[in-house]
Each structure stands twice: as C-alpha cells, then as structure tokens.
Design a protein around this motif. Structure first.
Motif, short mmCIF file in Angstrom:
data_model
loop_
_atom_site.label_atom_id
_atom_site.label_comp_id
_atom_site.label_asym_id
_atom_site.label_seq_id
_atom_site.Cartn_x
_atom_site.Cartn_y
_atom_site.Cartn_z
N TYR A 1 1.05 3.91 -2.87
CA TYR A 1 0.73 5.31 -2.56
C TYR A 1 1.77 6.25 -3.13
O TYR A 1 1.47 7.18 -3.86
CB TYR A 1 0.61 5.47 -1.05
N PHE B 1 -1.75 11.86 -14.14
CA PHE B 1 -1.26 12.16 -12.79
C PHE B 1 -2.42 12.49 -11.85
O PHE B 1 -2.37 12.18 -10.66
CB PHE B 1 -0.26 13.32 -12.83
N LYS C 1 -8.30 6.59 -1.61
CA LYS C 1 -8.53 5.20 -1.20
C LYS C 1 -7.36 4.55 -0.48
O LYS C 1 -7.53 3.48 0.09
CB LYS C 1 -8.90 4.35 -2.42
N LEU C 2 -6.17 5.10 -0.52
CA LEU C 2 -5.05 4.47 0.17
C LEU C 2 -4.78 5.21 1.47
O LEU C 2 -4.96 6.43 1.55
CB LEU C 2 -3.80 4.48 -0.72
N GLN C 3 -4.37 4.43 2.50
CA GLN C 3 -4.13 5.04 3.81
C GLN C 3 -2.74 5.64 3.87
O GLN C 3 -1.77 4.96 3.58
CB GLN C 3 -4.26 3.97 4.90
N SER C 4 -2.65 6.90 4.23
CA SER C 4 -1.34 7.47 4.50
C SER C 4 -1.51 8.75 5.29
O SER C 4 -2.48 9.49 5.10
CB SER C 4 -0.59 7.75 3.20
N GLU D 1 0.84 -1.20 0.00
CA GLU D 1 0.00 0.00 0.00
C GLU D 1 0.87 1.25 0.00
O GLU D 1 0.64 2.19 -0.74
CB GLU D 1 -0.92 0.00 1.22
N PHE E 1 -2.81 -3.22 -5.69
CA PHE E 1 -3.39 -1.89 -5.82
C PHE E 1 -3.28 -1.33 -7.23
O PHE E 1 -4.18 -0.67 -7.73
CB PHE E 1 -2.73 -0.93 -4.83
N PHE E 2 -2.15 -1.63 -7.87
CA PHE E 2 -1.98 -1.10 -9.23
C PHE E 2 -3.02 -1.68 -10.18
O PHE E 2 -3.52 -1.00 -11.07
CB PHE E 2 -0.57 -1.41 -9.75
N ALA F 1 0.41 11.15 5.00
CA ALA F 1 0.88 12.27 4.19
C ALA F 1 -0.26 12.93 3.41
O ALA F 1 -0.12 14.07 2.97
CB ALA F 1 1.94 11.78 3.21
N THR F 2 -1.38 12.23 3.29
CA THR F 2 -2.46 12.75 2.44
C THR F 2 -2.89 14.16 2.84
O THR F 2 -3.07 15.02 1.99
CB THR F 2 -3.67 11.80 2.49
N PHE G 1 -6.58 8.64 -6.77
CA PHE G 1 -6.81 7.29 -6.21
C PHE G 1 -6.06 7.13 -4.90
O PHE G 1 -6.61 6.67 -3.90
CB PHE G 1 -6.37 6.23 -7.22
N ALA G 2 -4.81 7.57 -4.89
CA ALA G 2 -4.01 7.43 -3.67
C ALA G 2 -4.62 8.25 -2.54
O ALA G 2 -4.77 7.75 -1.42
CB ALA G 2 -2.57 7.87 -3.95
N PHE G 3 -4.99 9.49 -2.82
CA PHE G 3 -5.54 10.35 -1.76
C PHE G 3 -6.88 9.83 -1.28
O PHE G 3 -7.22 9.94 -0.10
CB PHE G 3 -5.70 11.78 -2.27
N PHE H 1 -6.31 -0.11 -9.54
CA PHE H 1 -6.31 1.22 -10.14
C PHE H 1 -6.58 1.13 -11.64
O PHE H 1 -7.44 1.82 -12.19
CB PHE H 1 -4.97 1.89 -9.87
N MET I 1 -3.92 9.24 -10.75
CA MET I 1 -3.00 8.54 -9.86
C MET I 1 -3.05 9.15 -8.46
O MET I 1 -3.24 8.45 -7.46
CB MET I 1 -1.58 8.58 -10.43
N CYS I 2 -2.90 10.46 -8.39
CA CYS I 2 -2.95 11.13 -7.09
C CYS I 2 -4.33 10.97 -6.47
O CYS I 2 -4.46 10.72 -5.27
CB CYS I 2 -2.64 12.62 -7.24
#
Lengths: 329, 288
Positions: free
Chosen positions: A42, B99, B109-112, A38, B191-192, B114-115, B105-107, B195, B102-103
C-alpha cells in the motif's frame, strides 16, 4: 530403505511436537507477512504519487495561507544564516487587499466570467448537444470535432490571435465595415467584452462533449414512449431529459466556476489585464503583486487565499441550489 | 390524412434546415479565426495591411509567401522549444499514468485506514485553482534550487496531473472484480505481481484516456513554466510563442506564422486522436 532415509524419518518422528509448533509459527508468520505485505505494498504504491501531489498542490495551498498572514513581503531565505526575520503578523495584508480599488475591478470581471460560463457556455453547449444527439442531422461526429477544436489549441496562441484580430489595426474593424461602411475604429470602449467573447468561443465545446456523453446514457425508448403518448418535443425535453441531466448540469456548473477562476493564461496574453487594469481578474491582480515591480508576497498570497475561499463558496452555493431545486435523481 | 403527413414532413424539413443553420454558424465561428490566421500567415505584413480579410495574392504586386515561416522559425528558435515541449509532456505524462495506477490500485483494492484521507485529498485537488499555488511554488522552487531547472518544471506538472489521474484510476480499478485478485492471492501471488500482471494489462484503455487528458493540459500549460524558468533553452513552445509573437505587435506576418507553428502540433494531435479525446473529456469531466 537406506540409512539416510531412516535417519530422516527418525528425525521427523522424533520432533513431531516441535515441528507442529514450528508450523503454527510459520502460519502465523505467514498471516503476519500477508498483512505486512499488504501494508508495505500500500505505502510503496501510494507514497511516490502522494508525496509529489502533497508537495506541489496540498502543501502550497496551506503554505499560501501562512504566507498571507506573515511579514514575508519582499522574499528571501526562510532558513539558514541569511534567513529573514519571519513572523506571523495577522490579517493586515487582507485589509490592504480590500482597500485596493483594483481588487473590486478584478472581482467584478471574475464574476462576469463566471456568469458567461454558467449562463453562456452551459446552455449553448446543451443546445448543441441536444441537437446533435436527437439524430436530426448527419455528420454528428464532424460538428462535435469542429466545435471542440478551440479547446485543444494553446491558450497562448488563441490569446495572441484574438489580440491581433480585435486590435484597431487588425481585422475586426474590417469585419464591422462589411455591415457599417462608415465605421471608424476607436479605442476599445469595452475591452472586457472581447475577452468574454473569446472565453465563450473557447470553452463551449467542453460542455457540448459533457452533455452529449450524458444524453447518450438516457434510454431513448422512454422518450419514444412519451412521444407516442402525445408529448411534444418540448415536453420531452422539460419533463424527461432535463430532470435526468440535473446532476450533470450541477457538475458542469461547478466545472465552469472553478474554470472561470482559472482564466489566467488567456487574459495575461490577450490584454495583460489592461488597458488601465480594466480587464484584470483576481489571478492577474495576484500575479502583478508578486512578479511585477517590487514584490509583495504576503499580499499576493492573501489574494490567492481569497480566491480559494470564493471558489469553494460558489461551489457550495451550487450544491445548495441543487438540493433545493433539483435533487430528483 | 395526407395533409397531416404533409405538414408534419414540412415542419420536419424546416426544423432540419434551422438545425443545420445553427450548427453551420457554430462551425463557421469555430473555424473562422483559425482559417483567418492560416490565410494571413502567407501574406507579408505590408500585404496584410492592405488586405486583412481576403486570400493572399489578391492585391497586385503581392503573392502568397513562405518567408514569414522561415523568418519566424529561425528567429524564434522553435525547433528546440518543440523538443522541450515534447520532453516535458512525455516524461510528465508517463509519470502521471504510472503514479495514478499505483495509487488507484492501492486505494481501490488494498485495505488501509489512510485511504479515506489520502484519496479525499486527491479529490479536493480536482477543484483546486492552480493560480493559488503559483506564488508558493515559485518561492519553494527558489529555496530548493529547483527554479529554472527541468526537474523544477516536471515535478509540478506531475503533481498537477495526478488528482485527475488518481481519481479516474481508482474508480476504474474499483470496477475490476475483487475475486480476480483474491484468487491470485490464493495462488500465492504477491500484491506487486498482481498489480503488474493483472491490473496493469486491464487498464490500457484508461491509460489512453489519462494520457490524452494530460497531454493537452501539459503541452498547453503556460503560467507555471513561464514563472518557473528563465533560461530560454528550458522553456516550452507556448512560452516561446508568447515571447516571440507577443512582442511583435505590428509585424503581423511573422506573428501569424509563429502562431501557426504553435497551433500545428496540437492540431495534428487532435486530428489523429479526436475520437479518443472527445470520449476522454466526457469521462474526465464527470467527477462531481
């Protein structure tokens, strides 16, 4: 049962505890890789876009501030053998900006553009959207398409077109002569007025579209119910539609303010800030300091930092006004 | 009773007439300058001086002509500039869309942790005034050797288009049910793959919106490319129009023809996609 199978079975049976441990490790590793995957996903997804954004927008904005308090007046290499002697020297460039009389001319013109955007484009856009949305007319799509048309045309084309149109040898004097045959073209007494007119002409369509989209979201049955209860068209507008749109109006005002400070292309092409700097705005003023004649990059960056501060101040004020007067959402 | 209905219907009719007049005036105002330009581009400069408002050919000895277009096209070298504009627009819009998703989806649905900071910085970018980065960008391009190169134009164009694209993509992908992604995860999808095979196909309508918003912006961009390039063969159509037509302050015939050439690509684009454009603008604007 073949020998091979027997051997395999024995092997499995013999290593039963060891296999369990391995399995557990595998599960743990799978969890780890899942987290790791993940994380990897990310950053691979975010980084390309963010790095470009950072390099092109975020960093230059910060860097602009650093340049504005430096001695980087004339340009030159920052690194390497031919590097200039780069030092932070404080807010001298800002003092210079505030001493420049054209800064105040530019500031005043910028505020005129903000005013015409907030109190010209937004009300006009709203009135047109309201008319089109109330179903009073046919051809709604046609009117919408035509009124938005100026927004998609290159600002450069619009600028030159109106420069020629308003020029003393252009068509404007002829148009005036239709109403006043004795009219003699003179040097434009108020060059900023034609710029403001063009700005109003160009962008009203944007607010028309924004308001139409949001008017369509209001449940028309509420308005019909109010009408049945005896509310007039005006009352429906005042007590139902406007309160429902207060958020959109604030958003539009913010858009108009940040858009007003962007008014570079049109003025650059149409008047170049002239005649005698009378139509200059902050962005043109900054451009002149950086790219016309001997450059003064520190000064130009001081102007751009002032622009950022003004823009955020105005947006903050709009938000405050929303809290105080609107906020019924 | 009949009377009341009568007055009501007359007032409705009067109201309708007033409304049509208002809209008619605005339609006229929006179209008149463009029609005026088009009409006058068929006159020679001499004829324009004699007849500034009427149709071409109204004055004896003159008739409508295409000579302005021929002259402008040859002297302004607009063919190459149009190809340049297409190149800059297509490449930067493709990267902006890629881009952004990509950003997004990450912001979404993915945990971080940094979002918050990263996504926040993109949304601040929505309000940034471009003029403020003009001088630093010029200096940075100069130091890195990207000044006066195609790459040096494309990178800023992509970066400038991203805040809007990332914002729209993130909000859009957030509204896609997370259960879809979870069930794909349980089935063992990476994940890729999620996506590429689940998210991207669902985002086609938004890709159209982002494309339309960034095409108009990129095609019409003038300020940055004007300072970032100096070789004539690297410039875009708007810069070429400004260089050619802006310098012709008295040769109106050629100037008007050049302006029409500058106007036509976006006009055609608008006529084809006006439904999507008018929808997209509203979607892009509601971001406060």
């Amino acid at each position: 049962m073949s020998d091979k199978e027997k051997a395999q079975r024995a092997g499995v049976n013999g290593e039963i505890t060891l296999g369990d441990v391995k399995n557990e490790k595998k599960i743990r590793r799978k969890e780890l890789t899942s987290k790791g995957e993940e994380k990897l996903a990310y950053w691979t997804l975010v980084l390309p876009g963010f790095l470009i954004y950072f390099a092109v927008m975020a960093f230059p904005t910060l860097f602009s501030f650093i340049l504005s308090i430096s001695n980087y007046y004339r340009g030159g290499q920052l690194f390497g053998p031919k590097a200039v002697d780069f030092k932070l020297v404080g807010f001298g460039s800002y003092a210079k900006v505030f001493q420049d009389e054209y800064f105040y001319v530019a500031l005043k013109n910028n505020f005129k553009i903000v005013l015409i955007s907030v109190f010209g484009q937004i009300p006009l856009g709203f009135i047109l959207a309201y008319i089109l949305n109330r179903g009073l007319v046919k051809f709604t799509g046609f009117f919408q398409t035509v009124i938005y048309l100026p927004c998609v045309i290159s600002t450069v084309v619009i600028g030159i077109l109106f420069k020629s149109f308003f020029s003393p040898t252009g068509a404007w004097p002829e148009v005036i002569r239709i109403f006043n045959p004795a009219y003699q073209p003179t040097v434009n007494a108020n060059p900023m007025a034609s710029v403001l007119l063009v700005i109003l002409w160009m962008y009203t369509g944007t607010y028309l579209l924004i308001f139409i989209a949001n008017l369509q979201k209001i449940d028309s049955s509420i308005i019909e119910a109010a009408k049945i209860d005896g509310a007039s068209e005006f009352q429906a507008l005042r007590y139902i539609i406007l309160p429902a749109l207060s958020g959109v109006i604030v958003t539009s005002a913010i858009l108009a303010i940040s858009g007003s400070l962007k008014s570079f292309d049109l003025i650059y092409v149409m008047t170049g800030g002239g005649p005698a700097n009378r139509t200059t705005v902050l962005s043109i003023f900054m451009y002149d300091k950086a790219f016309k004649g001997a450059p003064n990059y520190a000064l130009a960056n001081a102007i751009s930092t002032i622009m950022v501060i003004i823009s955020f101040l105005l947006i903050g004020l709009t938000k405050l006004a929303e809290k105080k007067f609107g906020g019924k959402e | 009773m009949a009377n009341i209905q009568d007055t009501k219907s007359t007032s409705v009719i009067i109201g309708k007439i007033v409304v049509y007049i208002i809209l008619g005036i605005f339609t006229f105002l929006a179209l008149y300058p463009i029609c005026w330009l088009l009409i006058n581009s068929f006159k020679t400069t001499q004829e324009f001086q004699l007849n500034k408002l009427g149709l071409p050919g109204k004055i004896d000895g003159y008739e409508s002509t295409l000579i302005n277009y021929k002259d402008a096209w040859v002297r302004g070298k607009f063919g190459g500039l149009i190809l340049n504009s297409i190149f800059y627009t297509v490449v930067s819009v493709a990267f902006i869309i890629m881009f952004s998703f990509m950003c997004g989806f990450a912001f979404a649905k993915l945990q971080s942790k940094a979002t918050f900071a990263l996504y926040g910085s993109f949304t601040i970018g929505l309000l940034m005034t471009l003029q403020c980065i003009m001088v630093p960008l010029f200096l940075m391009a100069n130091w890195t050797g990207l000044l006066d190169t195609r790459l040096g134009v494309l990178i800023p164009y992509i970066g400038i288009g991203l805040p809007m694209g990332v914002y729209l993509a993130t909000e859009y992908i957030r509204s896609i049910p997370t259960a879809l992604i979870e069930s794909a995860r349980i089935d063992g999808a990476k994940f890729f793959r999620i996506f590429a095979q689940i998210i991207l196909p669902m985002c086609t309508p938004l890709a159209v919106t982002i494309a339309i918003l960034s095409v108009t912006g990129t095609w019409n961009e003038f300020m940055l490319i004007n300072i970032l390039t100096s070789t004539p063969t690297l410039k875009s159509l708007p810069v070429g129009i400004q260089a050619f037509a802006g310098a012709l302050s008295s040769d109106y015939g050629k100037q008007f023809a050049a302006l029409v050439i500058g106007l036509l690509p976006m006009l055609a684009f608008y006529l084809v996609f006006h439904k999507e454009i008018t929808k997209g603008v509203a979607a892009g604007a509601v971001k406060g």
